[in-house]
Design a protein around this motif. Sequence first.
Motif, PDB file in Angstrom:
ATOM      1  N   LEU A 182       0.824  -1.205   0.000  1.00 17.91           N
ATOM      2  CA  LEU A 182       0.000   0.000   0.000  1.00 17.91           C
ATOM      3  C   LEU A 182       0.859   1.257   0.000  1.00 17.91           C
ATOM      4  O   LEU A 182       0.366   2.344  -0.311  1.00 17.91           O
ATOM      5  CB  LEU A 182      -0.933   0.009   1.221  1.00 17.91           C
ATOM      6  CG  LEU A 182      -1.933  -1.140   1.304  1.00 17.91           C
ATOM      7  CD1 LEU A 182      -2.766  -1.037   2.569  1.00 17.91           C
ATOM      8  CD2 LEU A 182      -2.839  -1.169   0.077  1.00 17.91           C
ATOM      9  N   TRP A 183       2.124   1.116   0.363  1.00 17.52           N
ATOM     10  CA  TRP A 183       3.039   2.261   0.344  1.00 17.52           C
ATOM     11  C   TRP A 183       4.139   2.081  -0.691  1.00 17.52           C
ATOM     12  O   TRP A 183       5.164   2.729  -0.629  1.00 17.52           O
ATOM     13  CB  TRP A 183       3.627   2.497   1.741  1.00 17.52           C
ATOM     14  CG  TRP A 183       2.684   3.299   2.583  1.00 17.52           C
ATOM     15  CD1 TRP A 183       2.612   4.660   2.679  1.00 17.52           C
ATOM     16  CD2 TRP A 183       1.635   2.785   3.418  1.00 17.52           C
ATOM     17  NE1 TRP A 183       1.578   5.030   3.518  1.00 17.52           N
ATOM     18  CE2 TRP A 183       0.961   3.886   3.987  1.00 17.52           C
ATOM     19  CE3 TRP A 183       1.200   1.498   3.737  1.00 17.52           C
ATOM     20  CZ2 TRP A 183      -0.108   3.753   4.869  1.00 17.52           C
ATOM     21  CZ3 TRP A 183       0.124   1.357   4.592  1.00 17.52           C
ATOM     22  CH2 TRP A 183      -0.516   2.472   5.148  1.00 17.52           C
ATOM     23  N   ARG A 184       3.889   1.216  -1.682  1.00 17.47           N
ATOM     24  CA  ARG A 184       4.848   1.074  -2.779  1.00 17.47           C
ATOM     25  C   ARG A 184       4.916   2.393  -3.546  1.00 17.47           C
ATOM     26  O   ARG A 184       3.892   2.998  -3.871  1.00 17.47           O
ATOM     27  CB  ARG A 184       4.433  -0.048  -3.725  1.00 17.47           C
ATOM     28  CG  ARG A 184       5.377  -0.214  -4.925  1.00 17.47           C
ATOM     29  CD  ARG A 184       4.895  -1.305  -5.854  1.00 17.47           C
ATOM     30  NE  ARG A 184       5.005  -2.631  -5.231  1.00 17.47           N
ATOM     31  CZ  ARG A 184       4.469  -3.735  -5.724  1.00 17.47           C
ATOM     32  NH1 ARG A 184       3.754  -3.672  -6.839  1.00 17.47           N
ATOM     33  NH2 ARG A 184       4.623  -4.886  -5.103  1.00 17.47           N
ATOM     34  N   GLY A 185       6.111   2.839  -3.834  1.00 22.76           N
ATOM     35  CA  GLY A 185       6.275   4.094  -4.565  1.00 22.76           C
ATOM     36  C   GLY A 185       6.057   5.324  -3.720  1.00 22.76           C
ATOM     37  O   GLY A 185       5.958   6.429  -4.252  1.00 22.76           O
ATOM     38  N   VAL A 186       5.998   5.159  -2.389  1.00 22.34           N
ATOM     39  CA  VAL A 186       5.718   6.317  -1.537  1.00 22.34           C
ATOM     40  C   VAL A 186       6.825   7.358  -1.641  1.00 22.34           C
ATOM     41  O   VAL A 186       6.573   8.560  -1.518  1.00 22.34           O
ATOM     42  CB  VAL A 186       5.512   5.872  -0.064  1.00 22.34           C
ATOM     43  CG1 VAL A 186       6.820   5.369   0.545  1.00 22.34           C
ATOM     44  CG2 VAL A 186       4.927   7.017   0.762  1.00 22.34           C
ATOM     45  N   GLY A 187       8.051   6.894  -1.897  1.00 28.22           N
ATOM     46  CA  GLY A 187       9.153   7.846  -2.045  1.00 28.22           C
ATOM     47  C   GLY A 187       8.933   8.784  -3.216  1.00 28.22           C
ATOM     48  O   GLY A 187       9.128  10.007  -3.095  1.00 28.22           O
ATOM     49  N   THR A 188       8.498   8.220  -4.357  1.00 30.51           N
ATOM     50  CA  THR A 188       8.231   9.064  -5.518  1.00 30.51           C
ATOM     51  C   THR A 188       6.963   9.891  -5.322  1.00 30.51           C
ATOM     52  O   THR A 188       6.871  11.022  -5.805  1.00 30.51           O
ATOM     53  CB  THR A 188       8.100   8.209  -6.799  1.00 30.51           C
ATOM     54  OG1 THR A 188       7.157   7.152  -6.576  1.00 30.51           O
ATOM     55  CG2 THR A 188       9.423   7.619  -7.195  1.00 30.51           C
ATOM     56  N   THR A 189       5.978   9.344  -4.608  1.00 29.17           N
ATOM     57  CA  THR A 189       4.755  10.105  -4.317  1.00 29.17           C
ATOM     58  C   THR A 189       5.067  11.333  -3.468  1.00 29.17           C
ATOM     59  O   THR A 189       4.603  12.440  -3.749  1.00 29.17           O
ATOM     60  CB  THR A 189       3.724   9.218  -3.585  1.00 29.17           C
ATOM     61  OG1 THR A 189       3.441   8.067  -4.366  1.00 29.17           O
ATOM     62  CG2 THR A 189       2.426   9.985  -3.340  1.00 29.17           C
ATOM     63  N   VAL A 190       5.881  11.129  -2.434  1.00 29.86           N
ATOM     64  CA  VAL A 190       6.281  12.237  -1.563  1.00 29.86           C
ATOM     65  C   VAL A 190       7.162  13.222  -2.323  1.00 29.86           C
ATOM     66  O   VAL A 190       6.997  14.448  -2.201  1.00 29.86           O
ATOM     67  CB  VAL A 190       7.007  11.702  -0.313  1.00 29.86           C
ATOM     68  CG1 VAL A 190       7.663  12.840   0.464  1.00 29.86           C
ATOM     69  CG2 VAL A 190       6.030  10.947   0.585  1.00 29.86           C
ATOM     70  N   SER A 191       8.098  12.708  -3.128  1.00 31.95           N
ATOM     71  CA  SER A 191       8.980  13.591  -3.906  1.00 31.95           C
ATOM     72  C   SER A 191       8.177  14.457  -4.862  1.00 31.95           C
ATOM     73  O   SER A 191       8.436  15.652  -5.010  1.00 31.95           O
ATOM     74  CB  SER A 191       9.997  12.752  -4.696  1.00 31.95           C
ATOM     75  OG  SER A 191      10.843  12.027  -3.832  1.00 31.95           O
TER      76      SER A 191
END
Length: 324
Positions: A182-191
Amino acid sequence: MDIKAAPPSPTQIIKSPGGPIIPKPVKFLIGGTAGMSATLFVHPLDLVKNRMQLSGEGGQKRLYSSTFNTFQQIARQEGILKLYSGLSAGLLRQATYTTVRLGVYTLLFEKFSKDGKPPNFAEKTAIAMTAGAIGAFFGNPAEISLIRMCADGRLPIAERRGYKSVIDALVRMAKEEGILTLWRGVGTTVSRAIVVNAAQLATYSQAKQLLIQNGKYFGDNITTHFVASMISGLATTLASMPIDMAKTRIQNMKVINGIPEYKGAIDVMSKVIKNEGLFSLWKGFTPYYARVGPHTVLMFVFMEQFNRMYAKYILKDDRKVASL
């Protein structure tokens, strides 16, 4: 994902001089509801943007040639109502991301206001970036559900995930792939949220100021806000789309035999440039940009009306509460 003009200051949202005060929890609820209401109008543009970003992935044949062609193919092959695939995820995204973002922004804005004076420009930028990042973290489960539900219709029936709703998507992802999915890609989402908020705050504020100061046809009204939003949206779209492309593909990817399709955002962008060309990083530009201004203006219009309705019917005070 979702771009908005700089959130109004707390005094703009909560009260006008001599007007009624709306409790903070209600104000946050109103902000999220306003974002959800605006999404009802612009969701098809989100779906088209996501489809275009995934088209041509992995060396496959490019399915769509333009924004209009994407609309046309979806409507003809899947039915006009399929333009609203993933709407429940889009609404949940607004309920989480927008509510948290506005709440954090307002709390930090008030914390850094001194002696009745608002934070300076640098502080506002930092506050907006922080609020966007925190909101993006909480909105990531809905974001990944939205990407997958929008993408499903482009696949052969046997390969579709077939989520019935955002709740079904969240439950199945957690059960079948693990809760951390559910938090896959959260780094790019936050960026992306940080880039979006940094870019839009500067350009929206500056564009609005220049329009009011130098344009005899512009005042502090909805027309000016719309034009400023579109100017801001152009700069923000140009700056954030490569990150948004990476986010979309990471969140939609499948892990086969424990091996993911992409290692991270840099891997996505390098593969896109190599296989599809540099400008493919801005694939889906038109629908992405086209939803920026309208969603912003609609959100603020709904927010103002909801504020006034709450003041009039709940607080029994029909004085002006918020101004655009």
